[in-house]
Design a protein around this motif. Structure first.
Motif, PDB file in Angstrom:
ATOM      1  N   MET A  31       0.815  -1.204   0.000  1.00 61.76           N
ATOM      2  CA  MET A  31       0.000   0.000   0.000  1.00 61.76           C
ATOM      3  C   MET A  31       0.851   1.257   0.000  1.00 61.76           C
ATOM      4  SD  MET A  31      -2.964  -1.058  -0.444  1.00 61.76           S
ATOM      5  CE  MET A  31      -3.697   0.575  -0.438  1.00 61.76           C
ATOM      6  N   LEU A  32       2.028   1.223   0.616  1.00 63.51           N
ATOM      7  CA  LEU A  32       2.935   2.365   0.540  1.00 63.51           C
ATOM      8  C   LEU A  32       3.406   2.591  -0.896  1.00 63.51           C
ATOM      9  CD1 LEU A  32       5.121   1.940   3.775  1.00 63.51           C
ATOM     10  CD2 LEU A  32       3.419   3.708   3.310  1.00 63.51           C
ATOM     11  N   LYS A  33       3.710   1.517  -1.608  1.00 60.84           N
ATOM     12  CA  LYS A  33       4.101   1.649  -3.012  1.00 60.84           C
ATOM     13  C   LYS A  33       2.947   2.180  -3.852  1.00 60.84           C
ATOM     14  CE  LYS A  33       7.511  -2.108  -2.874  1.00 60.84           C
ATOM     15  NZ  LYS A  33       7.867  -3.456  -3.384  1.00 60.84           N
ATOM     16  N   VAL A  34       1.746   1.665  -3.601  1.00 67.08           N
ATOM     17  CA  VAL A  34       0.580   2.140  -4.337  1.00 67.08           C
ATOM     18  C   VAL A  34       0.333   3.620  -4.052  1.00 67.08           C
ATOM     19  CG1 VAL A  34      -1.924   1.916  -4.553  1.00 67.08           C
ATOM     20  CG2 VAL A  34      -0.497  -0.129  -4.474  1.00 67.08           C
ATOM     21  N   THR A  35       0.462   4.012  -2.778  1.00 63.37           N
ATOM     22  CA  THR A  35       0.280   5.414  -2.403  1.00 63.37           C
ATOM     23  C   THR A  35       1.279   6.313  -3.122  1.00 63.37           C
ATOM     24  OG1 THR A  35      -0.545   4.753  -0.225  1.00 63.37           O
ATOM     25  CG2 THR A  35       0.225   7.017  -0.456  1.00 63.37           C
ATOM     26  N   PHE A  36       2.520   5.868  -3.215  1.00 64.36           N
ATOM     27  CA  PHE A  36       3.550   6.654  -3.901  1.00 64.36           C
ATOM     28  C   PHE A  36       3.214   6.813  -5.386  1.00 64.36           C
ATOM     29  CE2 PHE A  36       7.537   6.646  -6.367  1.00 64.36           C
ATOM     30  CZ  PHE A  36       8.083   7.840  -5.912  1.00 64.36           C
ATOM     31  N   LEU A  37       2.830   5.730  -6.042  1.00 61.20           N
ATOM     32  CA  LEU A  37       2.524   5.796  -7.470  1.00 61.20           C
ATOM     33  C   LEU A  37       1.287   6.647  -7.746  1.00 61.20           C
ATOM     34  CD1 LEU A  37       3.258   2.119  -8.578  1.00 61.20           C
ATOM     35  CD2 LEU A  37       4.641   4.147  -9.002  1.00 61.20           C
ATOM     36  N   VAL A  38       0.248   6.510  -6.916  1.00 65.87           N
ATOM     37  CA  VAL A  38      -0.966   7.310  -7.110  1.00 65.87           C
ATOM     38  C   VAL A  38      -0.665   8.790  -6.890  1.00 65.87           C
ATOM     39  CG1 VAL A  38      -3.267   7.776  -6.180  1.00 65.87           C
ATOM     40  CG2 VAL A  38      -2.532   5.423  -6.560  1.00 65.87           C
ATOM     41  N   SER A  39       0.150   9.120  -5.890  1.00 65.45           N
ATOM     42  CA  SER A  39       0.506  10.520  -5.654  1.00 65.45           C
ATOM     43  C   SER A  39       1.299  11.088  -6.824  1.00 65.45           C
ATOM     44  CB  SER A  39       1.313  10.643  -4.359  1.00 65.45           C
ATOM     45  OG  SER A  39       2.541   9.936  -4.460  1.00 65.45           O
TER      46      SER A  39
END
Length: 364
Positions: free
Chosen positions: A201-209
């Motif tokens: 989820m941290l990786k997903v959060t980074f990519l979405v941001s």
């Protein structure tokens, strides 16, 4: 004389009472449990880093301190950017409010023609709304101080949990009557679920941001970093967080631009980012480690939000995944583990099964 077995209705009543008591205790003890659960999750996420440092001959205490320090510096940098841009955004609130008032006046003029009331009556109704209630200011300040206290104690929990991890494993082995292999397998699987969920989820959060920030930057929105991080962080709350964050961002774009086209494009772009995240980014990065169905996820979000607030919305999803792992390993609770999962049943005589159900319902 053999003891009489309790009636199934009694067992169901005892189970429901136990669940209700557990939820009530979780709500009452949220001040202690919420930072503790966050500490457990982050401890699992930081365990590979601390283990790598320990293999490099670092003392355990120093390895844990360095891991927490690296994450804290990264988090402090993100918080600094958010707070800095949030202060600037708050300074622009009077101007945004003026634009909102002007656009609502124009909109009200059109609506008054349809519903028949005058603009003066509409303004009186509008002004009667309490848009900025200050009655609960003391509660807000208390909640803010409470949140800061919880955030401050999480690193201590992380350090202690990582430092004494061998003692906790030994305790589980001593306290269980089952085989040590089963206990170790359960702990290992639970740790993998937590680690995969948090890191993914941290990786997903980074990519979405990154995706949202690029779009906001090119259309010239002020505080694009703030809105990009806001969209990405709210994305951690499935279904609900995406809707809330998108509505607020689209409203800001609507108020700060003179065209209706840009808010519509923003809606389409955010919707596209969400489709990309749900169908490509999250399946590739996070995978299906938390194998629970959508209905259980929604219930977990609602129950978690009611008990622990925003933290509960995020934490209850992996907690349900861990609960499913425990149910799957206990023979008597395996049907409940199956109920939480997302594996659809494969019935050879599916049509006969449906016909049988229809006959039973028709008799009633």
């Amino acid at each position: 004389m053999e003891p009489t077995k309790p009636h199934p209705i009694q067992l169901t009543a005892y189970s429901l009472l136990s669940v209700a008591l557990a939820l009530w205790l979780m709500h009452v003890g949220s001040f202690i449990l919420v930072p503790l659960i966050w500490g457990v999750f982050f401890a699992f996420a930081l365990y590979p880093i601390t283990e790598w440092l320990e293999n490099k001959r670092f003392p355990r205490s120093m390895a844990i301190t360095l891991s927490i320090a690296m994450i804290s510096i990264l988090g402090a940098g993100i918080i600094y950017v958010l707070v800095n841009q949030m202060i600037l955004l708050i300074a622009d609130i009077p101007e945004i409010g003026t634009r909102l008032s002007n656009k609502l006046t124009l909109f009200q003029a059109e609506v008054s023609k349809v519903f028949g009331f005058t603009e003066t009556e509409g303004l009186e109704r509008w002004n009667t709304f309490n848009w900025l209630p200050l009655d609960n200011l003391n509660n807000t300040i208390f909640s803010t101080g409470k949140s800061l206290t919880l955030i401050g104690i999480i690193p201590l929990y992380i350090f202690l949990l990582l430092y004494y991890r061998d003692f906790f494993v030994a305790f589980l082995l001593k306290a269980s009557s089952r085989s040590n292999e089963a206990i170790l397998a359960w702990v290992s699987d639970s740790g993998k679920v937590i680690h995969a969920y948090l890191v993914g989820m941290l990786k997903v959060t980074f990519l979405v941001s990154i995706l949202a920030g690029i779009y906001f930057y090119f259309i010239g929105i002020n505080y694009y970093l703030l809105f990009a991080l806001f969209i990405a962080i709210m994305n951690l709350i499935p279904y609900i967080g995406v809707i809330v964050s998108s509505v607020l961002v689209i409203l800001y774009v609507f108020l700060t631009t003179d065209t209706f086209l840009l808010p519509i494009i923003t809606l389409l772009v955010l919707w596209g980012i969400q489709l990309l995240e749900n169908n490509l980014i999250t399946p590739l990065i996070v995978g299906s480690k938390v194998k629970v169905n959508v209905l259980v996820v929604v219930l977990a979000i609602l129950i978690g939000g009611g008990i622990w607030g925003i933290s509960g919305m995020v934490l209850f999803i992996p907690l349900v995944g861990i609960l499913k792992i425990a149910f799957d390993r206990i023979p008597g609770l395996q049907p409940y583990g199956y109920l939480l999962g997302d594996d659809f049943p494969v019935l050879e005589n599916n049509q006969n099964f449906i016909k049988l159900l229809r006959k039973k319902w028709s008799k009633k």
